[in-house]
Design a protein around this motif. Structure first.
Motif, PDB file in Angstrom:
ATOM      1  N   ARG A 680      33.082   1.063  13.499  1.00 52.24           N
ATOM      2  CA  ARG A 680      32.586  -0.241  13.079  1.00 52.24           C
ATOM      3  C   ARG A 680      31.376  -0.084  12.165  1.00 52.24           C
ATOM      4  O   ARG A 680      30.691   0.936  12.178  1.00 52.24           O
ATOM      5  CB  ARG A 680      32.186  -1.085  14.291  1.00 52.24           C
ATOM      6  N   PHE A 681      31.146  -1.120  11.372  1.00 47.28           N
ATOM      7  CA  PHE A 681      29.909  -1.259  10.613  1.00 47.28           C
ATOM      8  C   PHE A 681      29.263  -2.566  11.046  1.00 47.28           C
ATOM      9  O   PHE A 681      29.928  -3.600  11.149  1.00 47.28           O
ATOM     10  CB  PHE A 681      30.178  -1.262   9.100  1.00 47.28           C
ATOM     11  N   ARG A 682      27.947  -2.503  11.265  1.00 47.54           N
ATOM     12  CA  ARG A 682      27.212  -3.656  11.775  1.00 47.54           C
ATOM     13  C   ARG A 682      26.139  -4.029  10.757  1.00 47.54           C
ATOM     14  O   ARG A 682      25.319  -3.202  10.377  1.00 47.54           O
ATOM     15  CB  ARG A 682      26.597  -3.310  13.128  1.00 47.54           C
ATOM     16  N   TYR A 683      26.179  -5.277  10.328  1.00 44.06           N
ATOM     17  CA  TYR A 683      25.252  -5.762   9.318  1.00 44.06           C
ATOM     18  C   TYR A 683      24.372  -6.856   9.902  1.00 44.06           C
ATOM     19  O   TYR A 683      24.853  -7.719  10.652  1.00 44.06           O
ATOM     20  CB  TYR A 683      26.009  -6.325   8.108  1.00 44.06           C
ATOM     21  N   LEU A 684      23.085  -6.827   9.566  1.00 46.25           N
ATOM     22  CA  LEU A 684      22.140  -7.843  10.019  1.00 46.25           C
ATOM     23  C   LEU A 684      21.732  -8.697   8.830  1.00 46.25           C
ATOM     24  O   LEU A 684      21.423  -8.167   7.753  1.00 46.25           O
ATOM     25  CB  LEU A 684      20.898  -7.192  10.638  1.00 46.25           C
ATOM     26  N   ILE A 685      21.753  -9.990   9.000  1.00 46.14           N
ATOM     27  CA  ILE A 685      21.384 -10.896   7.916  1.00 46.14           C
ATOM     28  C   ILE A 685      20.717 -12.117   8.523  1.00 46.14           C
ATOM     29  O   ILE A 685      21.102 -12.576   9.605  1.00 46.14           O
ATOM     30  CB  ILE A 685      22.614 -11.267   7.071  1.00 46.14           C
ATOM     31  N   THR A 686      19.712 -12.635   7.854  1.00 42.92           N
ATOM     32  CA  THR A 686      18.974 -13.806   8.330  1.00 42.92           C
ATOM     33  C   THR A 686      19.332 -14.999   7.466  1.00 42.92           C
ATOM     34  O   THR A 686      19.397 -14.900   6.239  1.00 42.92           O
ATOM     35  CB  THR A 686      17.457 -13.556   8.260  1.00 42.92           C
ATOM     36  N   PRO A 702      47.770  -0.832   3.263  1.00 36.60           N
ATOM     37  CA  PRO A 702      48.857   0.023   2.784  1.00 36.60           C
ATOM     38  C   PRO A 702      50.164  -0.759   2.670  1.00 36.60           C
ATOM     39  O   PRO A 702      50.428  -1.674   3.451  1.00 36.60           O
ATOM     40  CB  PRO A 702      48.945   1.121   3.859  1.00 36.60           C
ATOM     41  N   ALA A 703      50.986  -0.399   1.690  1.00 32.81           N
ATOM     42  CA  ALA A 703      52.205  -1.149   1.390  1.00 32.81           C
ATOM     43  C   ALA A 703      53.249  -0.977   2.494  1.00 32.81           C
ATOM     44  O   ALA A 703      53.673   0.137   2.786  1.00 32.81           O
ATOM     45  CB  ALA A 703      52.772  -0.697   0.051  1.00 32.81           C
ATOM     46  N   ALA A 704      53.649  -2.071   3.084  1.00 33.20           N
ATOM     47  CA  ALA A 704      54.719  -2.175   4.085  1.00 33.20           C
ATOM     48  C   ALA A 704      54.740  -3.622   4.519  1.00 33.20           C
ATOM     49  O   ALA A 704      53.823  -4.393   4.212  1.00 33.20           O
ATOM     50  CB  ALA A 704      54.486  -1.244   5.275  1.00 33.20           C
ATOM     51  N   ARG A 705      55.769  -4.000   5.266  1.00 29.66           N
ATOM     52  CA  ARG A 705      55.957  -5.413   5.589  1.00 29.66           C
ATOM     53  C   ARG A 705      54.808  -5.998   6.413  1.00 29.66           C
ATOM     54  O   ARG A 705      54.221  -7.005   6.064  1.00 29.66           O
ATOM     55  CB  ARG A 705      57.290  -5.608   6.312  1.00 29.66           C
ATOM     56  N   GLY A 706      54.508  -5.415   7.539  1.00 27.90           N
ATOM     57  CA  GLY A 706      53.440  -5.926   8.393  1.00 27.90           C
ATOM     58  C   GLY A 706      52.133  -5.205   8.116  1.00 27.90           C
ATOM     59  O   GLY A 706      52.064  -4.265   7.319  1.00 27.90           O
ATOM     60  N   LEU A 707      51.058  -5.657   8.778  1.00 27.80           N
ATOM     61  CA  LEU A 707      49.776  -4.970   8.628  1.00 27.80           C
ATOM     62  C   LEU A 707      49.891  -3.556   9.167  1.00 27.80           C
ATOM     63  O   LEU A 707      50.332  -3.344  10.292  1.00 27.80           O
ATOM     64  CB  LEU A 707      48.680  -5.724   9.382  1.00 27.80           C
ATOM     65  N   GLN A 708      49.466  -2.605   8.372  1.00 30.36           N
ATOM     66  CA  GLN A 708      49.432  -1.211   8.797  1.00 30.36           C
ATOM     67  C   GLN A 708      48.059  -0.848   9.365  1.00 30.36           C
ATOM     68  O   GLN A 708      47.947  -0.055  10.279  1.00 30.36           O
ATOM     69  CB  GLN A 708      49.786  -0.297   7.625  1.00 30.36           C
ATOM     70  N   ASN A 709      47.042  -1.447   8.797  1.00 30.98           N
ATOM     71  CA  ASN A 709      45.669  -1.230   9.257  1.00 30.98           C
ATOM     72  C   ASN A 709      45.057  -2.575   9.626  1.00 30.98           C
ATOM     73  O   ASN A 709      44.952  -3.464   8.778  1.00 30.98           O
ATOM     74  CB  ASN A 709      44.829  -0.553   8.172  1.00 30.98           C
ATOM     75  N   ASN A 710      44.663  -2.725  10.873  1.00 26.25           N
ATOM     76  CA  ASN A 710      44.071  -3.976  11.358  1.00 26.25           C
ATOM     77  C   ASN A 710      42.555  -3.849  11.430  1.00 26.25           C
ATOM     78  O   ASN A 710      42.039  -2.937  12.087  1.00 26.25           O
ATOM     79  CB  ASN A 710      44.586  -4.313  12.758  1.00 26.25           C
ATOM     80  N   LEU A 711      41.863  -4.762  10.792  1.00 20.90           N
ATOM     81  CA  LEU A 711      40.412  -4.862  10.921  1.00 20.90           C
ATOM     82  C   LEU A 711      40.078  -6.157  11.657  1.00 20.90           C
ATOM     83  O   LEU A 711      40.913  -7.051  11.770  1.00 20.90           O
ATOM     84  CB  LEU A 711      39.730  -4.846   9.551  1.00 20.90           C
ATOM     85  N   LEU A 712      38.858  -6.267  12.115  1.00 23.41           N
ATOM     86  CA  LEU A 712      38.428  -7.454  12.849  1.00 23.41           C
ATOM     87  C   LEU A 712      37.023  -7.824  12.411  1.00 23.41           C
ATOM     88  O   LEU A 712      36.151  -6.960  12.252  1.00 23.41           O
ATOM     89  CB  LEU A 712      38.457  -7.194  14.355  1.00 23.41           C
ATOM     90  N   LEU A 713      36.810  -9.129  12.212  1.00 23.49           N
ATOM     91  CA  LEU A 713      35.506  -9.684  11.851  1.00 23.49           C
ATOM     92  C   LEU A 713      34.907 -10.375  13.069  1.00 23.49           C
ATOM     93  O   LEU A 713      35.532 -11.263  13.667  1.00 23.49           O
ATOM     94  CB  LEU A 713      35.674 -10.681  10.707  1.00 23.49           C
ATOM     95  N   LEU A 714      33.707  -9.967  13.457  1.00 28.11           N
ATOM     96  CA  LEU A 714      32.966 -10.586  14.559  1.00 28.11           C
ATOM     97  C   LEU A 714      31.575 -10.966  14.068  1.00 28.11           C
ATOM     98  O   LEU A 714      30.954 -10.215  13.305  1.00 28.11           O
ATOM     99  CB  LEU A 714      32.824  -9.626  15.742  1.00 28.11           C
ATOM    100  N   VAL A 715      31.087 -12.120  14.507  1.00 26.18           N
ATOM    101  CA  VAL A 715      29.766 -12.606  14.107  1.00 26.18           C
ATOM    102  C   VAL A 715      29.080 -13.186  15.329  1.00 26.18           C
ATOM    103  O   VAL A 715      29.728 -13.829  16.174  1.00 26.18           O
ATOM    104  CB  VAL A 715      29.880 -13.699  13.010  1.00 26.18           C
ATOM    105  N   ASP A 716      27.764 -12.974  15.457  1.00 26.46           N
ATOM    106  CA  ASP A 716      27.001 -13.726  16.440  1.00 26.46           C
ATOM    107  C   ASP A 716      25.644 -14.103  15.871  1.00 26.46           C
ATOM    108  O   ASP A 716      25.201 -13.576  14.851  1.00 26.46           O
ATOM    109  CB  ASP A 716      26.909 -13.014  17.787  1.00 26.46           C
ATOM    110  N   ASN A 717      24.984 -15.076  16.543  1.00 23.27           N
ATOM    111  CA  ASN A 717      23.695 -15.557  16.066  1.00 23.27           C
ATOM    112  C   ASN A 717      22.592 -15.196  17.049  1.00 23.27           C
ATOM    113  O   ASN A 717      22.816 -14.426  17.993  1.00 23.27           O
ATOM    114  CB  ASN A 717      23.747 -17.068  15.804  1.00 23.27           C
ATOM    115  N   SER A 756      19.013 -21.176  12.518  1.00 17.78           N
ATOM    116  CA  SER A 756      18.116 -20.348  11.715  1.00 17.78           C
ATOM    117  C   SER A 756      17.810 -19.049  12.445  1.00 17.78           C
ATOM    118  O   SER A 756      17.593 -19.035  13.663  1.00 17.78           O
ATOM    119  CB  SER A 756      16.807 -21.106  11.439  1.00 17.78           C
ATOM    120  N   GLY A 757      17.794 -17.967  11.686  1.00 15.62           N
ATOM    121  CA  GLY A 757      17.449 -16.679  12.269  1.00 15.62           C
ATOM    122  C   GLY A 757      18.486 -15.613  11.979  1.00 15.62           C
ATOM    123  O   GLY A 757      19.360 -15.772  11.130  1.00 15.62           O
ATOM    124  N   GLY A 758      18.369 -14.523  12.717  1.00 16.34           N
ATOM    125  CA  GLY A 758      19.219 -13.370  12.473  1.00 16.34           C
ATOM    126  C   GLY A 758      20.644 -13.551  12.959  1.00 16.34           C
ATOM    127  O   GLY A 758      20.882 -14.143  14.017  1.00 16.34           O
TER     128      GLY A 758
END
Length: 797
Positions: A680-686, A702-717, A756-758
């Motif tokens: 994972r990569f974790r980014y902090l932003i205010t 990568p080329a194929a019918r379904g997703l070959q590589n799955n990523l996930l986006l998570l955010v919290d305040n 407001s905040g991080g």
């Protein structure tokens, strides 16, 4: 009590500690840990307890006891093949479906012998192997020399196994089932003898209808191998059967075969063949739009970008390059369909080019495209018979020619109706973008939206008086392209604007409410003809929408007026047309503005296609007409995708004072490329609270019918409130308090009233079949981050 195998994600060290405590307390059992999540088994009653600790829970499968499995008929008969190819009609384990929401079921404590549903005991064969979760690095290591070829859906993969490897694979604890890849997996054609299922068998919707078996025609078919090395053998087999194959890829060919013929059926049963599909011939997909798109307001531009320095490629019927709106900006023309003739007797290509980049020279700027200072490279694909014979068998050839000319945004306002299948042309698009990550390919969704059954007696998915789904065309089902549907223009006169849908096309829209609505006038609604999604593997399509009814743009002097929707008042240089054909080039022009913005303001000289896509999707506005939010509900949904383009919310400009944009584009940043499952990569932003906060993650898969590589986006305040990418999407799996979008390579989080905040933003590799994986991340809002941290992680505009 229902048990689930789940993935438990943690963003922070305190949450990782909570997951560890759940393991120690046996709330979470049978665990396997990665850097950013743990796989385990949990009772449904404990899900809410884990989420209260800040953990994000996503289901993998239902785990049933043997008594439950017997009562639900989950047990399957084992089939052994002793000769020939894989057997057709092998019994399958049942999966639970609620609408299109699918969650696999399994039996607890399966033995190795139970896992083998079918096998060939004497020779290597191709199989479908289902894992009970993602392909973690630990599991990848335990597979040793067994190579998973392609991810089909969820945790199902194709692979080639020897009899010994079948046994070894079945002994692995994370393998749930092994079955021969059969003709039922291979043949993707709409054929009444196969039950009339135009979708592949993993996901079928109510009421797809049947296609008549009579008459039968000889049609081109695309044939793709599991492995490129097996192509010569299949070529020889076809020649022996009297068929002449045309090779289009190292692992694929085309061949003309009669529908339902013995040769076609036998071809689908060859072990080496992964997919056989019918190919339908491609066909055309036919200042108010600029205001709807947020490019200008009351005739005044909302930002200073006009596409300067950008080259847009257009493949279409032809171009009237003498039209004043293109003067001095056509850098090249390739006549692919009619040698030495790029004229436009259809008028379609000139109109499309005008939508993308016409400068309105003959209208005092009143009829202007999205990027009036961009340059044009045009590929004429109209043939002498009025078809699109100029399209090459391998679309990579088309895109490569444009790429060599400097094109980085390519528009395609054509396609073929194919029951939302992911087909050879879709694969061509995905292959090219995967190999050229800085080329955005824009594709019209199709004009096959209708509000009646496609076949007599068939049921439909939509409510009466609403447009049915799915109907998206090919290659608009590509993952790595940007698919564009059509919303309605605000125009109330000119063209078909005064007509209702029932008056204009009564056979397609006979019932209210759609029959009584005007073709144009309400920009909150979707054009009735606009093709809906999803694709056949449940990906959201279209991605976005743009105005596509009664669009005024450049008229070819070589095209008769009857080719258009109507004449533009008092000016023969322009005319009205409509279709997703018009919506797509407007989006291509908007992409040129975004690319110019990144180059000039972001100092990012080579933006990726994923970055342009993420920026446009991030700024979309959800339109609210009943047709645009019709079932299945969700955001994104099957009618409008992520919403309608809104440039005012996409890049900073006068229309949104205080809007800032920050981005990550890792295709040129090796240190931020995901290399293993669980990383994972974790980014902090205010951020401040004056504007909504929007985050979009996109990646080129990568080329194929379904997703070959799955990523996930998570955010919290700052309060620990969690937001999950596409948490409210149509076709997202919702069960026992858990939600999961496992189908899309675009994910959004939208926070209308941020605190407001991080904020912490995490991008993680949920499952990588083919690492490494790059990605693009865009954030907009009232951004207040410290310059040192933002400059390190986010270039800021």
């Amino acid at each position: 009590m229902t048990k689930y195998r789940v993935k438990v994600f943690f963003m922070h060290e305190r949450e990782e500690a909570a997951a560890s405590a759940a393991e120690n307390e046996a709330t979470l059992t049978e665990t396997e840990w990665t850097e950013s999540y743990v796989i385990g088994v949990v009772d449904s009653k404990d899900v809410s307890r884990l989420t209260r600790d800040g953990l994000v829970i996503k289901p993998i499968e239902i785990i049933e006891s043997r008594s439950d499995a017997s009562s639900s008929a989950i047990a399957v008969q084992r089939t052994r093949v002793r000769g020939g190819g894989p057997a057709a009609g092998v019994p399958r384990g049942l999966a639970r479906m609620q609408g299109p929401r699918l969650l696999a079921s399994t039996i607890a404590d399966k033995g190795a012998d139970e896992k083998i549903i079918s096998e060939d005991a004497h020779r290597p064969q191709f199989y479908i192997v289902r894992l009970n979760g993602p392909l973690t690095e630990k599991r990848r290591g335990e597979l040793n020399d067994i190579r998973l070829i392609e991810r089909l859906s969820s945790n199902r993969y194709t692979c080639r196994l020897t009899p010994r490897e079948v046994r070894a694979c079945a002994e692995l604890s994370f393998v749930d089932s092994i079955e021969l890849y059969s003709g039922a997996d291979t043949l993707r054609v709409a054929d009444a003898e196969r039950g009339g299922e135009p979708f592949s068998r993993e996901h079928t919707f109510r009421g797809q209808g049947t296609v008549s078996a009579s008459p039968r025609f000889t049609l081109p078919h695309a044939v793709r191998m599991h492995r490129a090395e097996d192509l010569p053998r299949v070529e020889r087999w076809l020649r022996k059967e009297g068929a002449k194959p045309v090779v289009t890829h190292p692992d694929a060919l085309r061949v003309s075969l009669r529908q339902g013929s013995d040769v076609l059926i036998e071809l689908s049963r060859l072990p080496e063949v992964a997919v056989v599909e019918e190919l339908q011939p491609p066909r055309l997909l036919d200042r108010m739009a600029r205001e709807i798109l947020g490019i200008e307001r009351s005739g005044k531009p909302q930002h200073r970008f006009e596409g300067e320095g950008q080259i847009i490629g257009v493949a279409d019927t032809g171009i009237d390059d003498s039209h004043p709106d293109f003067k001095g900006r056509v850098i090249g023309i390739s006549a692919l369909g009619r040698p030495n003739d790029h004229s436009d007797p259809e008028g379609h290509g000139t109109h499309v080019a005008g939508c993308a980049l016409g400068d309105g020279a003959r209208s005092n700027g009143d009829v202007c495209g999205a990027a009036p200072k961009a340059k044009l490279f045009f590929q004429s694909i109209l043939d002498a018979n009025g078809g699109l014979g100029g399209l090459p068998h391998n679309l990579e050839t088309l895109f490569a020619e444009a790429y060599q000319k400097g094109v980085r945004i390519h528009n395609n306002s054509w396609g073929a109706f194919a029951y939302a299948r992911y087909s050879e042309m879709s694969l061509d698009v995905d292959r090219f973008v995967a190999a050229h990550p800085d080329m955005l390919i824009v594709i019209a969704a199709g004009n096959d939206g209708i509000a009646v059954p496609r076949e007599q007696g068939a049921k439909v998915n939509a409510h009466s008086g609403f447009v049915d789904w799915p109907s998206v065309a090919d290659p608009a089902t590509a993952k790595n392209g940007l698919t564009v549907g059509a919303s309605r223009n605000s125009r109330t006169s000119g063209g078909y604007a005064m007509l209702t849908w029932g008056e204009a096309w009564r056979e397609n829209y006979p019932k209210r409410p759609i029959a009584s609505q005007k073709v144009s006038g309400d920009p909150e609604c979707i054009a009735a003809f606009s093709s809906r999604g999803p694709s056949d593997d449940l990906r959201i399509k279209p991605d976005i929408v743009a105005p596509g009814t009664d669009i005024a743009a450049a008229k070819s002097s070589q095209a008769a007026l009857y080719k258009f929707w109507g004449a533009y008042p008092n000016n023969p240089h322009y005319a009205f047309m409509g279709g997703t054909s018009m919506a797509a080039p407007y989006v291509a022009g908007c992409a040129a503005l975004v690319r110019e913005c990144f180059q000039k303001e972001g100092k990012w000289k080579e933006p990726s296609a994923a970055l342009l896509k993420a920026t446009l999707v991030n700024g979309t506005r959800r339109i609210t007409g009943a047709c645009a939010v019709a079932p299945l509900p969700g955001e994104p949904n099957f009618h409008q995708g992520f919403g309608r383009i809104d440039m005012a919310a996409s890049i900073p400009g006068s229309a949104a004072p205080g809007l800032s944009l920050a981005f990550v584009d890792t295709w040129k940043t090796p240190a931020q490329i995901l290399k293993r499952t669980g990383q994972r990569f974790r980014y902090l932003i205010t951020v401040g609270d004056r504007l909504p906060m929007r985050i979009c993650l996109a990646w080129t898969d990568p080329a194929a019918r379904g997703l070959q590589n799955n990523l996930l986006l998570l955010v919290d305040n700052v309060t620990g409130e969690k937001f999950v990418g596409n948490g409210n999407a149509a076709a997202v799996l919702n069960i026992a308090g858990m939600s999961y979008d496992r189908n899309n390579n675009i994910q959004i989080v939208r926070i209308d009233k941020p605190k407001s905040g991080g904020h912490t933003i995490v991008v993680l590799a949920e499952n990588l079949l083919e690492p490494p994986q790059t990605f693009a991340l865009v954030v907009t809002g009232d951004l207040k981050s410290r310059p040192s941290l933002v400059s390190e992680l986010f270039p800021e505009i």
